[in-house]
Design an enzyme around this catalytic site. Structure first.
Site, PDB file in Angstrom:
ATOM      1  N   GLY A 108       7.603  12.403  -0.407  1.00 49.20           N
ATOM      2  CA  GLY A 108       7.659  13.484   0.584  1.00 49.20           C
ATOM      3  C   GLY A 108       9.072  13.822   1.028  1.00 49.20           C
ATOM      4  O   GLY A 108       9.480  14.977   1.040  1.00 49.20           O
ATOM      5  N   MET A 116      13.203  11.732   2.270  1.00 48.72           N
ATOM      6  CA  MET A 116      13.995  10.509   2.323  1.00 48.72           C
ATOM      7  C   MET A 116      14.991  10.564   3.469  1.00 48.72           C
ATOM      8  O   MET A 116      15.713  11.543   3.648  1.00 48.72           O
ATOM      9  CB  MET A 116      14.709  10.330   0.976  1.00 48.72           C
ATOM     10  N   GLU A 117      15.055   9.447   4.228  1.00 48.08           N
ATOM     11  CA  GLU A 117      15.777   9.396   5.499  1.00 48.08           C
ATOM     12  C   GLU A 117      17.263   9.065   5.383  1.00 48.08           C
ATOM     13  O   GLU A 117      17.842   8.544   6.349  1.00 48.08           O
ATOM     14  CB  GLU A 117      15.102   8.353   6.402  1.00 48.08           C
ATOM     15  N   ASN A 118      17.922   9.343   4.266  1.00 51.84           N
ATOM     16  CA  ASN A 118      19.352   9.031   4.109  1.00 51.84           C
ATOM     17  C   ASN A 118      20.122   9.356   5.386  1.00 51.84           C
ATOM     18  O   ASN A 118      19.936  10.405   5.990  1.00 51.84           O
ATOM     19  CB  ASN A 118      19.933   9.855   2.964  1.00 51.84           C
ATOM     20  N   HIS A 133       8.962  11.992  10.962  1.00 51.40           N
ATOM     21  CA  HIS A 133       9.009  10.676  10.312  1.00 51.40           C
ATOM     22  C   HIS A 133      10.444  10.340   9.875  1.00 51.40           C
ATOM     23  O   HIS A 133      10.962   9.269  10.205  1.00 51.40           O
ATOM     24  CB  HIS A 133       8.058  10.675   9.115  1.00 51.40           C
ATOM     25  N   GLU A 134      11.059  11.248   9.152  1.00 52.88           N
ATOM     26  CA  GLU A 134      12.415  10.963   8.645  1.00 52.88           C
ATOM     27  C   GLU A 134      13.403  10.882   9.800  1.00 52.88           C
ATOM     28  O   GLU A 134      14.309  10.057   9.790  1.00 52.88           O
ATOM     29  CB  GLU A 134      12.857  12.020   7.630  1.00 52.88           C
ATOM     30  N   HIS A 169      13.161   7.511  11.472  1.00 51.78           N
ATOM     31  CA  HIS A 169      13.782   6.436  10.685  1.00 51.78           C
ATOM     32  C   HIS A 169      15.227   6.175  11.119  1.00 51.78           C
ATOM     33  O   HIS A 169      15.751   5.095  10.856  1.00 51.78           O
ATOM     34  CB  HIS A 169      13.800   6.799   9.203  1.00 51.78           C
ATOM     35  N   GLU A 208       8.413   1.302   7.540  1.00 51.26           N
ATOM     36  CA  GLU A 208       7.427   2.358   7.254  1.00 51.26           C
ATOM     37  C   GLU A 208       6.218   2.315   8.192  1.00 51.26           C
ATOM     38  O   GLU A 208       5.780   3.344   8.693  1.00 51.26           O
ATOM     39  CB  GLU A 208       6.995   2.313   5.788  1.00 51.26           C
TER      40      GLU A 208
END
Ligand code: TRP
Ligand code: ZN
Length: 882
Positions: free
Chosen positions: A271, A273-275, A307-308, A311, A330
């Site tokens: 979906g 990515m939280e970089n 969500h991201e 994080h 997660e």
């Protein structure tokens, strides 16, 4: 694959701290599609716990090493050795010093990288995906989350093709080079593991905004997209700002950089990515506007953006020690995004949606060959453990802690957790310990939720003693065997409950949470004036299968009067479940089917209800899916379930035609499209009504002309994708000739909108008509289909495999079709190939004939010569070979 080449498992019990840490990481990328040069300058320091001269083994995959220097001295081939997966230093001249610099140049080929892990190209744009172990495809590194470093990154590329150059943190400098190239240098002041590294370069448009934090700092928000998607940015940006505010208010957590960037990419395995400071999103989880995006997708974008963002604290500031701890970030982050969505819209509707996912997909996983605890003890390929168990069951475990401690206690625990572990890489034990220490609560037994796989069963009996005016609930818990875990110890199960009189009044003094900790345990309530109706597991307070012999009469009462909105829905769900299984028994004996009065009566009550939230009504009127029903059966009767469910739908359509028409008309949403909760609710109830009405038709000859034209009218007059797509789906799945017409028109209208074309594929792949597989096979040749794009694979192949009656068709053609594509995808994108194995892995739950056909396809896959560890792990565990 031969046994001696089989990939090996790694174990949590073997965890060892790294021998060296990497203090700083300077990267310079010279980007070119087939020959990218990566320069890496690392300052390393020996871990004080490691002995002098301890070996240094850097991970690396598919790299060409061009140069390597230690403290400014070029190393020769005698000083190091390179294998397929690593680079080991053993310098001849002197042992590895306590601290030193390492300089390496590697060459990589992004264009050939179809795995979408590491550095790759998506529609001409460079982007990276490093979680979990993709960084090793970029350069040699200590690619493990307990090695955290300060990153500085310079990106050089052709200015015309790649005007935008991004990496984590803040832009510190940029400039021009001769030969038409330019460069930018980014610095991230927060130390982080390399799985949070990101780089993007491309010709992107930007939608900007700002957010002012609670302490008054200004954060620049930048959403980068392809220019033609600029009209689909507003919802994501709005969702981001609401997420930032919510985390400040609910968790006291502020954002910590001056800039927050998001990039939308078309080719993405998951979906988003939280970089750190530079999220990369699947276009499907960030782009939205009313013309192209359904209400469901609007909600999904909001949830994934949140969500991201969340994080940044639960994942980035405090990260995982090793990948066995994946649910640390997660599970907690999913719990946080669920609560955010609940606060933004309807809490009850959100909970029902989440529980439906948990019960169908996660319970199935927990009952199959890939069942694993929330903290797994071992894995072969970590990419296979981004599962509904780690995410959704992990969130349920955090939710239970919240239920046991209450909101305030939970907040004390999360404050302590963030304070204690900021800047560290930690374990799920550390998380639970912070919760325990902040509250003086003993979670020793509770921690079994992290260690034991399988869905517990909770059986409940009750007794009423009229003389003593007392009521007793007898609980008995058990948990089925799962791979490598035959015996289970009792869980600590929080059961939220209440008691109701037969008239539907709540006995408020008896409502609360009881902790079930024994295999068998009884709870007695006194001063109960008459036999009550128990409302058990309110809000689905624990991820268990509850068994209590409710009568239809009790269910009807709960459905109408329970003060707990989730249990009102659950009562309707149990009522439908009971009726569907009663009918299935008749079907299996070849007896005629007649819909029972209890369910029909309940449906009529719901259709008459003009007071309740239309979204809740829509959920209560939706029959349990075939996938959920299947989960409730020892041996799945695919055909029986399909037939019985279709029968009930048609019977309701027939019996309630006028009421359904009235509901349909009451829930129109005239005027401009609004994506607010109230309009979304109306559209969903209207859609449910139309779907029932559509069952009145039995093919074009006996068509209920009014319903068909209602459907066509909805399609043609829609000013939003929700109405348009639901009308399209209904017409196509009913097999009306209208369906074919609309499919063609729809593609004509939206062929330039990739995400809409995905929906168009899915509508066709989920059709219950027997021509479905042939049709899907034809669509594989369609100009818009692309095997290298996971969204396309999911919307056509994935959607077909979630179409039970067609995927499981007699003869096994559905299974062979899936295996063909798993084999093809194994060579293109192992992560996506492995995820597709799941439907075949459930073979043990089917009848003998299907078992044989499914096993044969799994064996065929396992016999492939160049099987990835990803596919190998799931296929071999499915057959019980691992
Ligand atoms: N950490 C990501 C999330 O849940 C998950 C993720 C994104 C991922 N892309 C991935 C995991 C690729 C494995 C491989 O938000
Ligand atoms: Zn996540």
């Amino acid at each position: 694959m031969k046994d001696n080449q089989a990939p090996k498992a790694i174990y949590l019990k073997d965890y060892q701290a790294p021998n060296y840490f990497i203090k700083t990481t300077h990267l310079t990328f010279d980007l070119s599609p087939d020959k990218t040069l990566v320069n890496s300058e690392l300052t390393l320091e020996r871990n004080e716990q490691a002995e002098e001269g301890a070996p240094l083994v850097l991970a690396g995959a598919q790299l060409t090493l061009l140069a390597i220097e230690m403290d400014g001295v070029a190393l020769t081939e005698r000083d190091y050795s390179v294998s397929g997966e690593s680079l080991t230093l053993h310098p001849e001249a002197q042992p590895i010093p306590r601290s030193f610099t390492l300089l390496m140049t590697t060459q990589i080929n992004p264009k050939e990288n179809t795995s979408l892990e590491g550095l790759y190209l998506s529609k001409g744009m460079f982007c990276t995906q490093c979680e979990a172990e993709g960084f090793r495809k970029i350069t040699y590194y200590l690619d493990r989350p307990d090695v955290m470093s300060i990153f500085t990154t310079t990106v050089r590329a052709d200015k015309e093709a790649y005007p935008i150059l991004l990496s984590n943190g803040n832009l510190v400098d940029q400039g021009e080079l001769d030969d038409g190239r330019h460069w930018a240098t980014w610095h991230d002041p927060f130390k982080k593991p390399c799985y949070l590294f990101a780089l993007v370069a491309g010709d992107l448009a930007c939608s900007s905004d700002q957010f002012t934090t609670l302490s008054g700092r200004t954060v620049d928000i930048k959403l980068y997209v392809e220019p033609h998607d600029l009209d689909k940015c507003a919802h994501a940006i709005d969702s981001l700002k609401r997420s930032m505010r919510w985390d400040e208010e609910v968790y006291g957590r502020e954002y910590d950089l001056d800039i927050y960037m998001i990039v939308a990419v078309s080719h993405f395995n998951m979906g988003a990515m939280e970089n750190k400071g530079l999220n990369v999103f699947n276009t499907a989880c960030v782009l939205a506007n009313p013309v192209t995006t359904t209400d469901d997708r609007f909600e999904r974008v909001e949830a994934v953006i949140a969500h991201e963002y969340f994080h940044n604290w639960s994942g980035n500031r405090v990260t995982c020690r090793d990948w066995f701890q994946l649910s640390l970030k997660e599970g907690f982050t999913v719990f946080r995004d669920q609560e955010f969505s609940a606060d933004m819209g309807s809490r009850a509707v959100k909970r029902v949606d989440d529980v439906r996912l948990l019960r169908t997909v996660q319970f199935a996983e927990d009952a199959g060959p890939m069942a694993h605890p929330v903290r797994p003890p071992s894995y072969i390929e970590i990419n296979n453990f981004y599962t509904v168990t780690i995410y959704e069951k992990g969130a349920e475990v955090v939710r239970m802690i919240h239920t046991l401690l209450g909101a305030e206690g939970f907040r004390k625990g999360s404050d302590l957790y963030f304070e204690r572990h900021d800047g560290q890489a930690v374990t799920t034990d550390d998380f639970v310990q912070a919760m325990a220490d902040a509250n003086g609560y003993d979670f020793t037994q509770f921690k079994r939720w992290y260690e034991q796989a399988g869905t517990p069963e909770l059986e409940v009996r009750d007794e009423y003693d009229e003389k003593a005016q007392s009521y007793t609930l007898h609980f008995r818990q058990s948990c089925p065997e799962t791979p490598k875990q035959a015996q289970k110890e009792p869980f600590h199960i929080p059961v939220k409950l209440g008691l109701m009189t037969q008239e539907g009044d709540e006995l408020t003094e008896h409502a609360g949470v009881v902790s079930i900790t024994e295999a068998e345990q009884s709870v007695t309530f006194s001063n109960v004036p008459s036999r009550p109706i128990p409302s058990l597991l309110r809000g689905f307070s624990a991820p268990v299968r509850l068994k209590y012999p409710f009568s239809n009469q009790q269910l009807k009462r709960l459905m109408q009067h329970d003060s707990d909105a989730f249990n009102r829905w659950e009562a309707s769900n149990q009522l439908a479940l009971g009726e569907l299984f009663r009918l299935l028994a008749l079907y299996q004996r070849g007896e005629p089917l007649v819909l029972g009065e209890a369910l029909l009566d309940a449906v009529r009550t719901l259709l008459e209800d003009q007071a309740s939230d239309p979204a809740a009504l829509a959920l209560m009127l939706t029959l349990p899916t075939e996938a959920y029903l299947a989960e409730e059966m020892a041996v799945i009767d695919v055909d029986g379930l399909h037939a019985v469910r279709q029968f009930v739908r048609a019977s309701i359509g027939q019996a309630c035609r006028d009421q359904l028409m009235a509901v349909y008309r009451r829930n129109l949403t005239p005027g401009d499209y609004q994506p607010d909760a109230k309009s979304i609710a109306k559209r969903s109830l209207k859609g449910v009504a139309l779907a029932y009405l559509a069952t009145l038709d039995n093919g074009d000859d006996k068509r209920d002309a009014e319903v068909v034209s209602l459907c066509e009218q909805q399609y043609r007059q829609a000013n939003n994708m929700t109405d348009q797509l639901s009308a399209l789906r209904i017409a196509v799945h009913a097999g009306w000739s209208l369906g074919g017409e609309l499919l063609a028109e729809f593609y004509q209208q939206f062929h330039d909108e990739a995400l809409v074309v995905d929906q168009w594929f899915s509508v066709q792949a989920t059709s219950p008509l027997p021509t479905c597989l042939d049709h899907v096979t034809t669509l594989l040749q369609h100009e818009a289909f692309e095997l290298t794009n996971p969204n396309k694979v999911r919307s056509l192949i994935g959607a077909f495999c979630a179409n039970p009656a067609q995927f499981h068709q007699q003869g096994g053609a559905g299974y062979a079709f899936l295996a063909d594509h798993i084999i093809k995808l194994n060579a293109i994108n192992p992560q996506i190939a492995a995820r597709l194995v799941a439907p075949l892995s459930r073979w043990r739950r089917h009848n003998e004939q299907r078992q044989g056909l499914m096993q044969a396809q799994l064996q065929r896959i396992l016999a492939e010569p160049d099987l990835s560890p990803d596919v190998y792990e799931i296929a071999s565990k499915s057959l019980g070979a691992e």
